[in-house]
Motif scaffolding. Structure first.
Motif, PDB file in Angstrom:
ATOM      1  N   TYR A   1       0.828  -1.204   0.000  1.00 48.66           N
ATOM      2  CA  TYR A   1       0.000   0.000   0.000  1.00 48.66           C
ATOM      3  C   TYR A   1       0.864   1.256   0.000  1.00 48.66           C
ATOM      4  O   TYR A   1       0.496   2.274  -0.606  1.00 48.66           O
ATOM      5  CB  TYR A   1      -0.944  -0.011   1.194  1.00 48.66           C
ATOM      6  N   GLY A   2       2.007   1.201   0.668  1.00 49.36           N
ATOM      7  CA  GLY A   2       2.921   2.339   0.629  1.00 49.36           C
ATOM      8  C   GLY A   2       3.407   2.609  -0.775  1.00 49.36           C
ATOM      9  O   GLY A   2       3.516   3.775  -1.203  1.00 49.36           O
ATOM     10  N   GLY A   3       3.691   1.548  -1.522  1.00 53.57           N
ATOM     11  CA  GLY A   3       4.100   1.708  -2.916  1.00 53.57           C
ATOM     12  C   GLY A   3       3.011   2.331  -3.762  1.00 53.57           C
ATOM     13  O   GLY A   3       3.290   3.148  -4.656  1.00 53.57           O
ATOM     14  N   LEU A   4       1.751   1.973  -3.484  1.00 54.65           N
ATOM     15  CA  LEU A   4       0.639   2.565  -4.231  1.00 54.65           C
ATOM     16  C   LEU A   4       0.509   4.055  -3.933  1.00 54.65           C
ATOM     17  O   LEU A   4       0.165   4.844  -4.820  1.00 54.65           O
ATOM     18  CB  LEU A   4      -0.668   1.844  -3.885  1.00 54.65           C
ATOM     19  N   VAL A   5       0.767   4.440  -2.690  1.00 59.90           N
ATOM     20  CA  VAL A   5       0.723   5.857  -2.331  1.00 59.90           C
ATOM     21  C   VAL A   5       1.790   6.620  -3.112  1.00 59.90           C
ATOM     22  O   VAL A   5       1.525   7.697  -3.679  1.00 59.90           O
ATOM     23  CB  VAL A   5       0.925   6.047  -0.815  1.00 59.90           C
ATOM     24  N   VAL A   6       3.005   6.077  -3.135  1.00 63.41           N
ATOM     25  CA  VAL A   6       4.099   6.724  -3.875  1.00 63.41           C
ATOM     26  C   VAL A   6       3.739   6.848  -5.352  1.00 63.41           C
ATOM     27  O   VAL A   6       3.951   7.893  -5.986  1.00 63.41           O
ATOM     28  CB  VAL A   6       5.412   5.935  -3.700  1.00 63.41           C
ATOM     29  N   GLU A   7       3.166   5.781  -5.905  1.00 58.89           N
ATOM     30  CA  GLU A   7       2.770   5.804  -7.316  1.00 58.89           C
ATOM     31  C   GLU A   7       1.703   6.856  -7.568  1.00 58.89           C
ATOM     32  O   GLU A   7       1.760   7.593  -8.563  1.00 58.89           O
ATOM     33  CB  GLU A   7       2.261   4.424  -7.729  1.00 58.89           C
ATOM     34  N   ARG A   8       0.739   6.959  -6.674  1.00 57.38           N
ATOM     35  CA  ARG A   8      -0.340   7.930  -6.837  1.00 57.38           C
ATOM     36  C   ARG A   8       0.192   9.363  -6.774  1.00 57.38           C
ATOM     37  O   ARG A   8      -0.298  10.251  -7.483  1.00 57.38           O
ATOM     38  CB  ARG A   8      -1.395   7.702  -5.749  1.00 57.38           C
ATOM     39  N   LEU A   9       1.186   9.580  -5.939  1.00 55.09           N
ATOM     40  CA  LEU A   9       1.736  10.921  -5.772  1.00 55.09           C
ATOM     41  C   LEU A   9       2.831  11.239  -6.786  1.00 55.09           C
ATOM     42  O   LEU A   9       3.500  12.263  -6.674  1.00 55.09           O
ATOM     43  CB  LEU A   9       2.291  11.083  -4.352  1.00 55.09           C
ATOM     44  N   SER A  10       2.997  10.389  -7.760  1.00 56.18           N
ATOM     45  CA  SER A  10       4.037  10.606  -8.766  1.00 56.18           C
ATOM     46  C   SER A  10       3.566  11.499  -9.906  1.00 56.18           C
ATOM     47  O   SER A  10       4.342  11.812 -10.810  1.00 56.18           O
ATOM     48  CB  SER A  10       4.517   9.268  -9.330  1.00 56.18           C
ATOM     49  N   THR A  11       2.301  11.905  -9.877  1.00 53.65           N
ATOM     50  CA  THR A  11       1.759  12.774 -10.932  1.00 53.65           C
ATOM     51  C   THR A  11       1.096  13.994 -10.306  1.00 53.65           C
ATOM     52  O   THR A  11       0.602  13.935  -9.167  1.00 53.65           O
ATOM     53  CB  THR A  11       0.716  12.028 -11.785  1.00 53.65           C
ATOM     54  N   PRO A  12       1.047  15.116 -11.026  1.00 53.30           N
ATOM     55  CA  PRO A  12       0.377  16.312 -10.492  1.00 53.30           C
ATOM     56  C   PRO A  12      -1.089  16.071 -10.147  1.00 53.30           C
ATOM     57  O   PRO A  12      -1.578  16.543  -9.113  1.00 53.30           O
ATOM     58  CB  PRO A  12       0.531  17.335 -11.627  1.00 53.30           C
ATOM     59  N   LEU A  13      -1.807  15.332 -11.004  1.00 48.10           N
ATOM     60  CA  LEU A  13      -3.217  15.066 -10.722  1.00 48.10           C
ATOM     61  C   LEU A  13      -3.369  14.192  -9.481  1.00 48.10           C
ATOM     62  O   LEU A  13      -4.341  14.327  -8.727  1.00 48.10           O
ATOM     63  CB  LEU A  13      -3.874  14.404 -11.931  1.00 48.10           C
ATOM     64  N   GLY A  14      -2.419  13.285  -9.264  1.00 45.28           N
ATOM     65  CA  GLY A  14      -2.445  12.487  -8.049  1.00 45.28           C
ATOM     66  C   GLY A  14      -2.337  13.356  -6.813  1.00 45.28           C
ATOM     67  O   GLY A  14      -3.020  13.121  -5.803  1.00 45.28           O
ATOM     68  N   TRP A  15      -1.507  14.387  -6.890  1.00 42.18           N
ATOM     69  CA  TRP A  15      -1.382  15.326  -5.774  1.00 42.18           C
ATOM     70  C   TRP A  15      -2.672  16.111  -5.570  1.00 42.18           C
ATOM     71  O   TRP A  15      -3.067  16.387  -4.428  1.00 42.18           O
ATOM     72  CB  TRP A  15      -0.218  16.287  -6.025  1.00 42.18           C
ATOM     73  N   VAL A  16      -3.339  16.466  -6.653  1.00 47.73           N
ATOM     74  CA  VAL A  16      -4.608  17.188  -6.524  1.00 47.73           C
ATOM     75  C   VAL A  16      -5.618  16.347  -5.743  1.00 47.73           C
ATOM     76  O   VAL A  16      -6.253  16.819  -4.788  1.00 47.73           O
ATOM     77  CB  VAL A  16      -5.180  17.550  -7.911  1.00 47.73           C
ATOM     78  N   GLY A  17      -5.761  15.085  -6.145  1.00 43.54           N
ATOM     79  CA  GLY A  17      -6.680  14.204  -5.428  1.00 43.54           C
ATOM     80  C   GLY A  17      -6.288  14.033  -3.973  1.00 43.54           C
ATOM     81  O   GLY A  17      -7.144  14.050  -3.075  1.00 43.54           O
ATOM     82  N   ALA A  18      -4.987  13.881  -3.723  1.00 43.45           N
ATOM     83  CA  ALA A  18      -4.508  13.671  -2.353  1.00 43.45           C
ATOM     84  C   ALA A  18      -4.753  14.904  -1.492  1.00 43.45           C
ATOM     85  O   ALA A  18      -5.139  14.794  -0.318  1.00 43.45           O
ATOM     86  CB  ALA A  18      -3.028  13.314  -2.371  1.00 43.45           C
ATOM     87  N   VAL A  19      -4.544  16.099  -2.059  1.00 41.87           N
ATOM     88  CA  VAL A  19      -4.761  17.334  -1.300  1.00 41.87           C
ATOM     89  C   VAL A  19      -6.234  17.499  -0.942  1.00 41.87           C
ATOM     90  O   VAL A  19      -6.575  17.909   0.183  1.00 41.87           O
ATOM     91  CB  VAL A  19      -4.247  18.549  -2.109  1.00 41.87           C
ATOM     92  N   VAL A  20      -7.124  17.161  -1.872  1.00 41.81           N
ATOM     93  CA  VAL A  20      -8.568  17.246  -1.586  1.00 41.81           C
ATOM     94  C   VAL A  20      -8.925  16.310  -0.427  1.00 41.81           C
ATOM     95  O   VAL A  20      -9.626  16.702   0.520  1.00 41.81           O
ATOM     96  CB  VAL A  20      -9.399  16.901  -2.837  1.00 41.81           C
ATOM     97  N   ILE A  21      -8.431  15.093  -0.483  1.00 39.78           N
ATOM     98  CA  ILE A  21      -8.741  14.128   0.584  1.00 39.78           C
ATOM     99  C   ILE A  21      -8.147  14.587   1.912  1.00 39.78           C
ATOM    100  O   ILE A  21      -8.815  14.532   2.961  1.00 39.78           O
ATOM    101  CB  ILE A  21      -8.212  12.733   0.205  1.00 39.78           C
ATOM    102  N   ALA A  22      -6.905  15.052   1.884  1.00 38.98           N
ATOM    103  CA  ALA A  22      -6.262  15.513   3.115  1.00 38.98           C
ATOM    104  C   ALA A  22      -7.025  16.690   3.718  1.00 38.98           C
ATOM    105  O   ALA A  22      -7.232  16.760   4.944  1.00 38.98           O
ATOM    106  CB  ALA A  22      -4.814  15.901   2.833  1.00 38.98           C
ATOM    107  N   GLY A  23      -7.455  17.611   2.862  1.00 38.90           N
ATOM    108  CA  GLY A  23      -8.232  18.744   3.354  1.00 38.90           C
ATOM    109  C   GLY A  23      -9.536  18.316   4.004  1.00 38.90           C
ATOM    110  O   GLY A  23      -9.937  18.854   5.054  1.00 38.90           O
ATOM    111  N   LEU A  24     -10.206  17.354   3.403  1.00 44.95           N
ATOM    112  CA  LEU A  24     -11.456  16.846   3.976  1.00 44.95           C
ATOM    113  C   LEU A  24     -11.214  16.159   5.308  1.00 44.95           C
ATOM    114  O   LEU A  24     -12.023  16.278   6.246  1.00 44.95           O
ATOM    115  CB  LEU A  24     -12.119  15.882   2.986  1.00 44.95           C
ATOM    116  N   LEU A  25     -10.114  15.426   5.426  1.00 47.57           N
ATOM    117  CA  LEU A  25      -9.797  14.758   6.694  1.00 47.57           C
ATOM    118  C   LEU A  25      -9.526  15.781   7.800  1.00 47.57           C
ATOM    119  O   LEU A  25      -9.973  15.607   8.941  1.00 47.57           O
ATOM    120  CB  LEU A  25      -8.593  13.835   6.509  1.00 47.57           C
ATOM    121  N   VAL A  26      -8.793  16.832   7.468  1.00 50.97           N
ATOM    122  CA  VAL A  26      -8.539  17.892   8.461  1.00 50.97           C
ATOM    123  C   VAL A  26      -9.858  18.536   8.891  1.00 50.97           C
ATOM    124  O   VAL A  26     -10.099  18.768  10.086  1.00 50.97           O
ATOM    125  CB  VAL A  26      -7.581  18.946   7.887  1.00 50.97           C
ATOM    126  N   LEU A  27     -10.719  18.807   7.920  1.00 46.74           N
ATOM    127  CA  LEU A  27     -12.032  19.378   8.242  1.00 46.74           C
ATOM    128  C   LEU A  27     -12.835  18.438   9.122  1.00 46.74           C
ATOM    129  O   LEU A  27     -13.525  18.875  10.061  1.00 46.74           O
ATOM    130  CB  LEU A  27     -12.781  19.676   6.947  1.00 46.74           C
TER     131      LEU A  27
END
Length: 500
Positions: free
Chosen positions: A269-295
């Protein structure tokens, strides 16, 4: 409220526009393969076709029975005279609409200074933002939002989990009668578990933990314990209900749990996270999720009512507990982590207060602008959906035409055979086998194995090298683009004993 029905209607229309936009975008990328051509994704249309055309009920299913998904697809097939690909894309739109309905249930009732419809639409829009960042055809990636658009990857379970939280919120928000809602919670838990025991992991355990912590407050204890008993009781009834259906279930699911492999699971699963964050769009999705978790954490701390606290806590505790559980059980399938994507959306509807950022006149103008943008976006997305549904596949057409006209029975491996099999006039002409030519009894009609021999083999780049001897047989090779047909006629090769 006097015009409450107008707001509700506008909410559904907005959600429908978002659903069309999201489906159009996903269907225009490589992700369309997962929606329309993936071997796993085709089980529901294959099963529904088998039932509606009287091809038999003797199916070999996985741990999941896909009962709600099959019922919905059957309704769409009976109602709409369109092709399989078009039905799959319409089903994708319906799934996103169902997500809106579930989120709207969680948002609670309308009232003074509350805007549950607007916040529910916002939550679905946030889901859409995440989904459109997912571009690959891989089923084993952390591109989890777009899995909701398929008929296979647990869309009904996602909706049921959110609905369960919504029902619990309604029970918390209503001080009076609640027996009816408790019964509904039990029924949802039972029916969902009957179809997919993953509900136990995604809902019963994590929501049970949330309810257990809430029950530590003396004034909340009776209500929370009642919710817990009905949730657990419904799940147990669903598990017991699977016993008469064991003839259909090829895998109970217990074999998926391998706790001793938790280090490998964490690394996977850690490898999948790294793979997901290897693209700009992956970061966009991750930032949205992180923001929702903080909220979600913030709204848990600041919650002023039981319902708010329950929803906000669920929004971050479900992802946390599901990830911990998936690693602890040694699993290695990205789709098991879907709550990481859909649960944080609930942070937006935990406390759906009306925001007074604009004057009433400016608010109406802003609403009109958003409505126009959604309408235009949906309008531009319809041609993309139509194109995806009608785009010619000459390789597939070549294979289907040859098999239909051959009047022969042949064999192909799981990932190769399923798409042509779905489109054949007689699906039993193509038997699903392993690389040794033994019947492969997995997500398929077992009546296919009435055939004891085959006279052609179908292969593509997903086919594992065959391990069989054809002796001195003459083999005619038919090229169909990405497919190759090895025609053995008039000779035949015997099939081995079916296995799962």
């Amino acid at each position: 409220m006097k015009h409450g029905w107008v707001r509700e209607l506008l909410g559904w229309l907005s959600a429908a526009a978002i659903a069309v936009i999201v489906t159009g975008q996903v269907a225009s990328t490589a992700r369309a393969d997962l929606l329309l051509r993936d071997g796993d994704s085709l089980v529901v249309p294959m099963f529904v076709r088998s039932i509606l055309e009287g091809q038999g009920w003797d199916w070999a299913m996985s741990t999941v029975l896909f009962l709600p998904e099959s019922a919905m697809f059957a309704l769409l097939r009976l109602a709409l005279p369109i092709g399989i690909d078009a039905l799959l894309l319409v089903n994708a739109v319906v799934n996103v609409l169902a997500l809106y309905g579930a989120v709207r249930l969680v948002a609670g009732r309308r009232g003074p200074e509350r805007a549950p419809v607007a916040w529910s639409v916002t939550a679905v829009a946030a889901f859409g933002v995440i989904a459109v960042t997912e571009l690959s055809a891989s089923r084993e990636s952390l591109e989890l939002a777009s899995l909701l658009l398929t008929t296979t990857y647990y869309s009904a379970t996602v909706i049921a989990v959110i609905c369960s939280i919504g029902i619990a919120r309604r029970v918390c928000d209503r001080p009076g009668r609640r027996r009816g809602m408790l019964i509904v919670l039990g029924v949802v838990a039972a029916l969902t578990t009957l179809s997919n025991p993953l509900y136990l992991v995604w809902a019963t355990v994590p929501i049970g933990v949330v309810l257990g912590f809430a029950a530590l407050r003396a004034n909340d204890r009776p209500r929370m314990l009642a919710l817990l008993w009905w949730l657990v009781g419904g799940t147990i009834v669903g598990l017991l209900g699977r016993i008469p259906l064991t003839a259909w279930i090829e895998n109970s699911g217990l074999g998926y749990a391998k706790p001793q492999l938790w280090p490998e699971s964490a690394a996977y699963y850690g490898g999948l996270v790294v793979e997901r964050l290897s693209t700009p769009l992956g970061w966009v999705g991750a930032v949205v999720i992180a923001g929702l978790l903080v909220l979600a954490v913030r709204r848990t701390v600041r919650a002023s009512t039981r319902g708010q606290r329950l929803v906000a806590a669920s929004a971050w505790m479900l992802p946390l507990l599901v990830v911990i559980g998936a690693i602890a059980l040694g699993t290695n399938a990205a789709r098991y982590l879907e709550p990481v994507v859909f649960a944080p959306l609930l942070a937006l509807v935990a406390d759906p207060k009306t925001l007074r950022l604009l004057s009433p006149a400016m608010a109406r103008i802003a609403t009109a602008i958003v409505a126009v943008l959604l309408l235009v976006g949906a309008g531009l997305s319809v041609p993309r959906i139509v194109h995806a549904a009608t785009a010619p596949d000459e390789d597939l057409a070549c294979v289907v035409s040859w098999i239909d006209e051959s009047d022969q029975v042949g064999a192909g491996q799981f990932w190769t055979a399923r798409l042509p099999k779905l489109h054949l006039e007689d699906p039993s002409q193509l038997v699903q086998v392993d690389h040794r030519l033994n019947g492969y009894s997995w997500l398929v009609n077992r009546r296919d194995f009435d055939s004891t021999a085959v006279s052609f083999l179908l292969a593509d780049d997903q086919t594992v090298n065959w391990q069989l001897s054809l002796g001195a047989m003459q083999v005619d090779v038919v090229e169909c683009g990405r497919y190759v047909i090895y025609d053995l006629a008039p000779e035949e090769v015997p099939l081995g004993f079916p296995h799962s």
